[in-house]
Design a protein around this motif. Structure first.
Motif, PDB file in Angstrom:
ATOM      1  N   GLN A 267      19.396 -14.679  10.637  1.00  0.00           N
ATOM      2  CA  GLN A 267      20.448 -15.659  10.368  1.00  0.00           C
ATOM      3  C   GLN A 267      21.146 -16.079  11.654  1.00  0.00           C
ATOM      4  O   GLN A 267      21.622 -17.201  11.785  1.00  0.00           O
ATOM      5  CB  GLN A 267      21.462 -15.084   9.375  1.00  0.00           C
ATOM      6  N   GLY A 268      21.179 -15.173  12.625  1.00  0.00           N
ATOM      7  CA  GLY A 268      21.767 -15.485  13.929  1.00  0.00           C
ATOM      8  C   GLY A 268      20.748 -15.995  14.929  1.00  0.00           C
ATOM      9  O   GLY A 268      21.036 -16.037  16.132  1.00  0.00           O
ATOM     10  N   ASN A 269      19.535 -16.339  14.456  1.00  0.00           N
ATOM     11  CA  ASN A 269      18.461 -16.847  15.310  1.00  0.00           C
ATOM     12  C   ASN A 269      18.084 -15.840  16.394  1.00  0.00           C
ATOM     13  O   ASN A 269      17.779 -16.203  17.531  1.00  0.00           O
ATOM     14  CB  ASN A 269      18.854 -18.189  15.950  1.00  0.00           C
ATOM     15  N   LYS A 270      18.111 -14.559  16.064  1.00  0.00           N
ATOM     16  CA  LYS A 270      17.774 -13.496  17.018  1.00  0.00           C
ATOM     17  C   LYS A 270      16.416 -12.902  16.650  1.00  0.00           C
ATOM     18  O   LYS A 270      16.294 -11.742  16.260  1.00  0.00           O
ATOM     19  CB  LYS A 270      18.861 -12.424  17.021  1.00  0.00           C
ATOM     20  N   LEU A 271      15.384 -13.742  16.763  1.00  0.00           N
ATOM     21  CA  LEU A 271      14.040 -13.316  16.385  1.00  0.00           C
ATOM     22  C   LEU A 271      13.547 -12.170  17.270  1.00  0.00           C
ATOM     23  O   LEU A 271      12.891 -11.244  16.797  1.00  0.00           O
ATOM     24  CB  LEU A 271      13.072 -14.500  16.467  1.00  0.00           C
ATOM     25  N   GLU A 272      13.887 -12.236  18.562  1.00  0.00           N
ATOM     26  CA  GLU A 272      13.400 -11.189  19.466  1.00  0.00           C
ATOM     27  C   GLU A 272      13.940  -9.822  19.072  1.00  0.00           C
ATOM     28  O   GLU A 272      13.207  -8.834  19.027  1.00  0.00           O
ATOM     29  CB  GLU A 272      13.791 -11.517  20.905  1.00  0.00           C
ATOM     30  N   GLU A 273      15.239  -9.748  18.755  1.00  0.00           N
ATOM     31  CA  GLU A 273      15.829  -8.473  18.340  1.00  0.00           C
ATOM     32  C   GLU A 273      15.220  -8.004  17.022  1.00  0.00           C
ATOM     33  O   GLU A 273      14.975  -6.809  16.828  1.00  0.00           O
ATOM     34  CB  GLU A 273      17.347  -8.610  18.212  1.00  0.00           C
ATOM     35  N   ALA A 274      14.979  -8.957  16.107  1.00  0.00           N
ATOM     36  CA  ALA A 274      14.358  -8.590  14.830  1.00  0.00           C
ATOM     37  C   ALA A 274      12.959  -8.040  15.049  1.00  0.00           C
ATOM     38  O   ALA A 274      12.558  -7.033  14.438  1.00  0.00           O
ATOM     39  CB  ALA A 274      14.316  -9.807  13.905  1.00  0.00           C
ATOM     40  N   TYR A 275      12.219  -8.678  15.936  1.00  0.00           N
ATOM     41  CA  TYR A 275      10.854  -8.229  16.216  1.00  0.00           C
ATOM     42  C   TYR A 275      10.858  -6.834  16.840  1.00  0.00           C
ATOM     43  O   TYR A 275      10.072  -5.967  16.459  1.00  0.00           O
ATOM     44  CB  TYR A 275      10.170  -9.221  17.151  1.00  0.00           C
ATOM     45  N   MET A 276      11.743  -6.590  17.798  1.00  0.00           N
ATOM     46  CA  MET A 276      11.815  -5.284  18.445  1.00  0.00           C
ATOM     47  C   MET A 276      12.223  -4.211  17.440  1.00  0.00           C
ATOM     48  O   MET A 276      11.732  -3.073  17.491  1.00  0.00           O
ATOM     49  CB  MET A 276      12.807  -5.321  19.613  1.00  0.00           C
ATOM     50  N   LEU A 277      13.092  -4.567  16.514  1.00  0.00           N
ATOM     51  CA  LEU A 277      13.505  -3.611  15.484  1.00  0.00           C
ATOM     52  C   LEU A 277      12.325  -3.239  14.594  1.00  0.00           C
ATOM     53  O   LEU A 277      12.077  -2.059  14.317  1.00  0.00           O
ATOM     54  CB  LEU A 277      14.633  -4.221  14.638  1.00  0.00           C
ATOM     55  N   VAL A 278      11.563  -4.248  14.176  1.00  0.00           N
ATOM     56  CA  VAL A 278      10.395  -3.984  13.324  1.00  0.00           C
ATOM     57  C   VAL A 278       9.376  -3.128  14.077  1.00  0.00           C
ATOM     58  O   VAL A 278       8.776  -2.212  13.510  1.00  0.00           O
ATOM     59  CB  VAL A 278       9.754  -5.308  12.866  1.00  0.00           C
ATOM     60  N   SER A 279       9.188  -3.407  15.362  1.00  0.00           N
ATOM     61  CA  SER A 279       8.197  -2.681  16.157  1.00  0.00           C
ATOM     62  C   SER A 279       8.510  -1.195  16.260  1.00  0.00           C
ATOM     63  O   SER A 279       7.611  -0.380  16.473  1.00  0.00           O
ATOM     64  CB  SER A 279       8.109  -3.277  17.570  1.00  0.00           C
ATOM     65  N   ALA A 280       9.797  -0.819  16.101  1.00  0.00           N
ATOM     66  CA  ALA A 280      10.199   0.582  16.238  1.00  0.00           C
ATOM     67  C   ALA A 280      10.114   1.358  14.922  1.00  0.00           C
ATOM     68  O   ALA A 280      10.312   2.574  14.910  1.00  0.00           O
ATOM     69  CB  ALA A 280      11.629   0.653  16.777  1.00  0.00           C
ATOM     70  N   LEU A 281       9.798   0.664  13.841  1.00  0.00           N
ATOM     71  CA  LEU A 281       9.769   1.314  12.525  1.00  0.00           C
ATOM     72  C   LEU A 281       8.434   2.006  12.275  1.00  0.00           C
ATOM     73  O   LEU A 281       7.443   1.714  12.946  1.00  0.00           O
ATOM     74  CB  LEU A 281      10.035   0.266  11.435  1.00  0.00           C
ATOM     75  N   PRO A 282       8.388   2.915  11.297  1.00  0.00           N
ATOM     76  CA  PRO A 282       7.116   3.576  10.953  1.00  0.00           C
ATOM     77  C   PRO A 282       6.043   2.553  10.599  1.00  0.00           C
ATOM     78  O   PRO A 282       6.322   1.501  10.010  1.00  0.00           O
ATOM     79  CB  PRO A 282       7.482   4.447   9.750  1.00  0.00           C
ATOM     80  N   PHE A 283       4.805   2.870  10.944  1.00  0.00           N
ATOM     81  CA  PHE A 283       3.690   1.941  10.750  1.00  0.00           C
ATOM     82  C   PHE A 283       3.542   1.526   9.289  1.00  0.00           C
ATOM     83  O   PHE A 283       3.162   0.405   8.986  1.00  0.00           O
ATOM     84  CB  PHE A 283       2.397   2.597  11.247  1.00  0.00           C
ATOM     85  N   SER A 284       3.857   2.427   8.361  1.00  0.00           N
ATOM     86  CA  SER A 284       3.652   2.155   6.936  1.00  0.00           C
ATOM     87  C   SER A 284       4.451   0.965   6.441  1.00  0.00           C
ATOM     88  O   SER A 284       4.041   0.263   5.518  1.00  0.00           O
ATOM     89  CB  SER A 284       4.015   3.394   6.104  1.00  0.00           C
ATOM     90  N   MET A 285       5.601   0.701   7.042  1.00  0.00           N
ATOM     91  CA  MET A 285       6.401  -0.445   6.597  1.00  0.00           C
ATOM     92  C   MET A 285       6.434  -1.577   7.621  1.00  0.00           C
ATOM     93  O   MET A 285       6.943  -2.647   7.347  1.00  0.00           O
ATOM     94  CB  MET A 285       7.830   0.002   6.273  1.00  0.00           C
ATOM     95  N   ARG A 286       5.857  -1.341   8.816  1.00  0.00           N
ATOM     96  CA  ARG A 286       5.905  -2.345   9.870  1.00  0.00           C
ATOM     97  C   ARG A 286       5.176  -3.615   9.455  1.00  0.00           C
ATOM     98  O   ARG A 286       5.667  -4.725   9.629  1.00  0.00           O
ATOM     99  CB  ARG A 286       5.289  -1.769  11.144  1.00  0.00           C
TER     100      ARG A 286
ATOM    101  N   TYR B 234      22.239   4.036  11.187  1.00  0.00           N
ATOM    102  CA  TYR B 234      21.739   4.641   9.949  1.00  0.00           C
ATOM    103  C   TYR B 234      20.208   4.726   9.977  1.00  0.00           C
ATOM    104  O   TYR B 234      19.615   5.762   9.634  1.00  0.00           O
ATOM    105  CB  TYR B 234      22.190   3.829   8.735  1.00  0.00           C
ATOM    106  N   MET B 235      19.555   3.650  10.400  1.00  0.00           N
ATOM    107  CA  MET B 235      18.092   3.644  10.462  1.00  0.00           C
ATOM    108  C   MET B 235      17.589   4.703  11.447  1.00  0.00           C
ATOM    109  O   MET B 235      16.593   5.387  11.188  1.00  0.00           O
ATOM    110  CB  MET B 235      17.593   2.256  10.870  1.00  0.00           C
ATOM    111  N   GLN B 236      18.299   4.846  12.569  1.00  0.00           N
ATOM    112  CA  GLN B 236      17.912   5.842  13.571  1.00  0.00           C
ATOM    113  C   GLN B 236      17.970   7.246  12.980  1.00  0.00           C
ATOM    114  O   GLN B 236      17.046   8.059  13.177  1.00  0.00           O
ATOM    115  CB  GLN B 236      18.857   5.729  14.772  1.00  0.00           C
ATOM    116  N   LEU B 237      19.042   7.533  12.225  1.00  0.00           N
ATOM    117  CA  LEU B 237      19.167   8.859  11.615  1.00  0.00           C
ATOM    118  C   LEU B 237      18.156   9.033  10.482  1.00  0.00           C
ATOM    119  O   LEU B 237      17.560  10.112  10.325  1.00  0.00           O
ATOM    120  CB  LEU B 237      20.596   9.051  11.093  1.00  0.00           C
ATOM    121  N   ARG B 238      17.944   7.986   9.711  1.00  0.00           N
ATOM    122  CA  ARG B 238      17.022   8.103   8.572  1.00  0.00           C
ATOM    123  C   ARG B 238      15.604   8.406   9.059  1.00  0.00           C
ATOM    124  O   ARG B 238      14.871   9.184   8.441  1.00  0.00           O
ATOM    125  CB  ARG B 238      17.033   6.797   7.761  1.00  0.00           C
TER     126      ARG B 238
END
Length: 640
Positions: A87-106, A7-11
């Protein structure tokens, strides 16, 4: 990929469309955005609709437009997915997800990740795992002890490697480390070290005297090694047996044990080629991963001084947060129950000049004008920061009387330097009017600006724009806004550009700049720190200095190490600094203090000179009220 990530990819493919706004598109375009077949695209869109994230009216047939309406804001979708990952202790995946988002919300979401830093304690069938996560904003360029110049790099080297000797800052003496003992001849020209038995490198090899010889031969044989001048007293290294190594020197060096405690003297194994990004040492932690976004240190169970308590250390590369320190601490410690640790950073912030480049900065009068503009007391008062204090030296532990004298001297123009022959100035020169007379004659300007203006007029400056390199970061860039305003008042044109210190040290970033605004961090051994600053070629001061002055400093340092009395050595190094200040080549601005905050369960939390907690001493008293198998203990480690 989880459906919410689809969904995020399409949005993000429709950044200009708002929620509840009709978007006219084709099925083929939607499939392309989702990087899947049209059949899979239909399945995914149906899942979106089941969750209530979209309204979709498909229209089949070539060229026919379907109607798509987004209902779930991208920021909300991202936050939900990040919460799931954390919640699953997956900080690396969370960080990579944030890094791919638009700068305005990063930046907003990055701030939410701050709460993940500190210590996490997990209990499982394999036992308890304690992981310390530390944020870092300066990328690592090298972890080679002979090259590294950045604070963060030195922090990693301190944990991966050991040295023959360690410096005890509390007792102010050198103590055994890899060497159990050492001795020297009366002339200070031969030093013999006796090694511990059975010390293992991380890859299993047993340390012996040949590793010591290999380490220093590697430095001395490389003409371009930046730390070669630091160890220039070594003539040769001899191995007497597998546990005994002898250093024969070119000249007396009574600081030799101190030099052996330097990070540059970290011991390498001789049987494997040095990988500057994946080094192998004997330290309490071994480097197991080095990714551009994440560096991992795992405990070395066979460490000769005993296993460290913390099992894993993760260093995360995060962009500088837009939140002020007080807000970050409040987010980490909403109940205010944090233990605060004050850390007086040794060294300080200063300005220097690119003396390898032609320009007005080659003129003493011009440099003195800038020295007056960089009035440290006025800067500190104008910027009103509680964590800094005006500095007239990079050494903090000077006697108060000496500091007052130097402050007074700084506020008066320099007449003539000992080391260089500058034009003599007359006592009748307006430059030497008393402060009271200046105030009467120039009531509209403060005295430092008056002095700066007169010096600038006397210099060879002809109105050209002077390029100022400033180490990037909110605080230092704000300093240069203040400086630029002062320059404008006396007609000095400057153009300030922030730069990355990693690029400055390793990639000659400020070769085209005229003025350099940066900082130097000392460790707990001020004498060794100053000696390193004047001889280690990767310090920013030496990178900016011309070859003749660098050679003079190196020769002066050679005389310093020949002095037996440690107090006299420090006095001589401070005199060298005073000479640089008199020549207006080193303009100290201020020293600063950091404040760490940590959960009370983190025990023996002590801060090392480079701003990291001492991992060799830190341990965790797990809370008795911890729920379940996982407990988190936040820690705030400031980013400068």
């Amino acid at each position: 990929m989880e459906v919410i990530e689809h969904y995020m990819q399409l949005r993000m493919a429709f950044p200009n469309a708002g929620e509840e706004e009709e978007i006219h598109t084709t099925i083929g375009e939607l499939a392309e955005h989702l990087c899947c077949t049209m059949r899979n695209m239909n399945l995914i869109m149906n899942k979106f609709m089941n969750h209530g994230w979209v309204n979709w009216s498909p229209q089949r047939g070539r060229g026919r437009k379907s109607v798509l309406i987004f209902c779930l804001p991208l920021l909300q979708a991202a936050q939900e997915r990040i919460d799931q990952l954390l919640q699953g202790n997956k900080l690396e995946e969370a960080y990579m997800l944030v890094s791919a988002l638009p700068f305005s919300m990063r930046d907003m979401l990055m701030q939410g990740l701050q709460g993940q830093f500190g210590l996490r304690s997990d209990q499982s069938a394999r036992g308890r795992m304690d992981t310390l996560r530390i944020p870092q904003e300066t990328p690592f360029e090298t972890l080679d002890p002979t090259q590294a110049a950045m604070w963060g790099e030195v922090g990693i080297i301190a944990e991966v490697f050991d040295r023959l000797v360690q410096y005890n800052a509390e007792r102010q003496v050198c103590e055994p480390s890899l060497a159990v003992a050492w001795e020297n001849n009366q002339e200070g020209t031969v030093w013999t070290f006796y090694l511990h038995k059975g010390i293992r490198f991380h890859h299993g090899k047993i340390l012996d005297a040949e590793d010591i010889r290999y380490t220093f031969d590697r430095i001395l044989s490389a003409q371009e090694s930046p730390c070669r001048p630091l160890f220039g007293s070594i003539l040769r290294v001899e191995t007497l047996d597998e546990l005994t190594v002898r250093f024969v020197l070119r000249f007396p060096n009574y600081m030799f044990p101190d030099l052996m405690s330097s990070m540059n003297a970290s011991i390498l194994p001789r049987d494997i080629e040095m990988d500057p990004m994946h080094p192998i040492g004997t330290g309490p932690y071994q480097l197991t991963r080095n990714h551009p976004k994440l560096l991992v240190l795992d405990v070395f169970p066979s460490y000769f001084r005993g296993r460290a308590f913390i099992d894993r250390v993760e260093i995360w590369q995060l962009p500088q947060s837009g939140l002020v320190e007080s807000v970050i601490k409040q987010n980490l410690f909403p109940d205010g129950q944090a233990r605060l640790v004050q850390h007086e950073v040794q060294g300080g912030i200063y300005m220097t000049f690119n003396m390898r480049k032609e320009g007005p900065q080659q003129d003493l009068y011009f440099r003195q004008a800038v020295q007056q503009l960089m009035n440290s007391q006025e800067m500190v008062e104008a910027l009103a920061r509680t964590s800094v204090q005006a500095a007239y030296s990079l050494v903090r532990d000077k006697p108060e009387e000496q500091r007052r004298t130097e402050q007074k001297q700084k506020n008066e123009p320099t007449q003539q330097c000992e080391h260089l022959n500058f034009p003599e100035q007359s006592e009748n020169d307006p430059l030497f009017l008393t402060q009271e007379a200046r105030k009467r004659s120039e009531p509209s300007m403060d005295t430092s600006l008056v002095r700066a203006n007169k010096l600038l007029q006397r210099s060879c400056y002809a109105g050209q724009i002077m390029k100022v390199w400033v180490e990037e970061g909110e605080k230092m860039e704000a300093d240069m806004v203040w400086f630029a305003q002062r320059c404008e008042q006396i007609g000095l044109k400057v153009h300030v550009m922030p730069g990355n210190p990693v690029n400055a040290v390793y990639h000659d970033e400020f070769a085209s700049f005229d003025l350099i605004y940066t900082g130097e961090v000392f460790d707990e051994h001020p004498t060794l720190s100053m000696l390193t600053m004047y001889t280690f070629q990767n310090t920013l001061l030496l990178i900016a200095l011309d070859d003749q002055r660098k050679s003079q400093l190196e020769n002066e340092c050679r005389h310093v190490v020949m002095i037996q009395d440690s107090t006299e050595r420090l006095r001589m190094l401070i005199a060298l600094e005073k000479g640089l200040i008199q020549e207006a080549l080193l303009l100290p601005a201020y020293s600063f203090r950091e404040e760490h905050a940590h959960h009370a369960s983190l025990q023996d939390y002590r801060i090392l000179s480079f701003g990291m907690p001492d991992l060799r001493r830190l341990w965790v008293k797990r809370s008795s009220i911890a729920n379940g198998d996982t407990a988190s203990y936040p820690a705030y480690i400031p980013l400068w």
